[in-house]
Motif scaffolding. Sequence first.
Motif, PDB file in Angstrom:
ATOM      1  N   LYS A  74      -9.360   6.093  -4.234  1.00 49.71           N
ATOM      2  CA  LYS A  74      -8.410   7.306  -4.662  1.00 49.71           C
ATOM      3  C   LYS A  74      -9.086   8.765  -4.228  1.00 49.71           C
ATOM      4  O   LYS A  74     -10.257   8.769  -4.333  1.00 49.71           O
ATOM      5  CB  LYS A  74      -8.151   7.221  -6.207  1.00 49.71           C
ATOM      6  CG  LYS A  74      -9.346   7.318  -7.015  1.00 49.71           C
ATOM      7  CD  LYS A  74      -8.892   7.196  -8.441  1.00 49.71           C
ATOM      8  CE  LYS A  74      -9.845   7.047  -9.674  1.00 49.71           C
ATOM      9  NZ  LYS A  74     -10.954   8.046  -9.563  1.00 49.71           N
ATOM     10  N   ILE A  76      -5.155   7.992  -2.839  1.00 48.18           N
ATOM     11  CA  ILE A  76      -4.684   7.325  -1.779  1.00 48.18           C
ATOM     12  C   ILE A  76      -3.897   8.101  -0.745  1.00 48.18           C
ATOM     13  O   ILE A  76      -2.846   8.816  -1.377  1.00 48.18           O
ATOM     14  CB  ILE A  76      -4.000   6.011  -2.244  1.00 48.18           C
ATOM     15  CG1 ILE A  76      -4.746   5.511  -3.290  1.00 48.18           C
ATOM     16  CG2 ILE A  76      -3.615   5.110  -1.204  1.00 48.18           C
ATOM     17  CD1 ILE A  76      -5.971   4.780  -2.884  1.00 48.18           C
ATOM     18  N   PHE A  82      -1.650   1.307   1.802  1.00 48.52           N
ATOM     19  CA  PHE A  82      -2.658   0.884   0.903  1.00 48.52           C
ATOM     20  C   PHE A  82      -1.898  -0.624   0.160  1.00 48.52           C
ATOM     21  O   PHE A  82      -2.903  -1.633  -0.016  1.00 48.52           O
ATOM     22  CB  PHE A  82      -3.208   1.670  -0.132  1.00 48.52           C
ATOM     23  CG  PHE A  82      -3.892   1.336  -1.230  1.00 48.52           C
ATOM     24  CD1 PHE A  82      -5.246   1.084  -1.107  1.00 48.52           C
ATOM     25  CD2 PHE A  82      -3.186   1.116  -2.554  1.00 48.52           C
ATOM     26  CE1 PHE A  82      -5.915   0.614  -2.215  1.00 48.52           C
ATOM     27  CE2 PHE A  82      -4.043   0.894  -3.662  1.00 48.52           C
ATOM     28  CZ  PHE A  82      -5.238   0.614  -3.435  1.00 48.52           C
TER      29      PHE A  82
END
Length: 264
Positions: A74, A76, A82
Amino acid sequence: MNIIEDRVNTNPWFAIGASSILGTRSYQQDFAYFYTGSQDVLAVVCDGMGGLQGGERASKTAVQLLAQDFQKEKPIKNIPAFLKREAGRMDQAVAALKDEKGKPLEGGTTLVAVYCHKNQMYWASVGDSRIYLIRDGKITSENREHNYRLLLQEQLAAGKITREFYEKEEKTPQAEALISFLGMNGLRVVDVTKMPVMLQSGDMVMLCSDGVYKSLNDSQVCAMAMDNDLDMYIAADRTTAMALRYGRRGQDNTTVILMKYLGE
């Protein structure tokens, strides 16, 4: 505890709560996690299959892997990529689990995951847990159930089976059998949003295991969330309690994460 809450910062965009019950089962196979940062929310619900060892370990393994990878990466940047990658990693991790004798655990788990950045919501789904969006008094399921019924629908649309065959098979208990879940070591179906769902002020998003919708209809779920929308924990608790009350043939493990988008 099968719900991990990771509140790093106060999030002005969302109110969030969670609830989970054992139901009438003797062990808990659901596992859930949510994270709140100053602008982001990640929520995950996994419903394990395979009994005390298989299902419990499968759901816990999947959720913890996603949470760990999220914390490492993070913020992201490419959320759909992801989520899709993580579904594959979780599938492999669950498939690799061994029992006390070193043999394959043969456990599995469903997955629903939601990532929100401000008013942008992305989600991923494998199996038959659900993601509901409640807006303006109406409730819709954002994802589809990856079961034999879905396969029948696709075969019917492609002209591979007759309507008569579809209607006969669709009414059997086999129609609920999953065709995709974490632990297959090669996912057959995984759904991930490519573009975000743009949330509106007052929207509520519910992630839940099938213990909710197999006991309550959509109208009941919507009413329970809206009638208690001042507190997401109360709303989540009352949803699981209502599922327990109305479960017809015994109540499965039931887990709910409920989020309300508050707007700017």
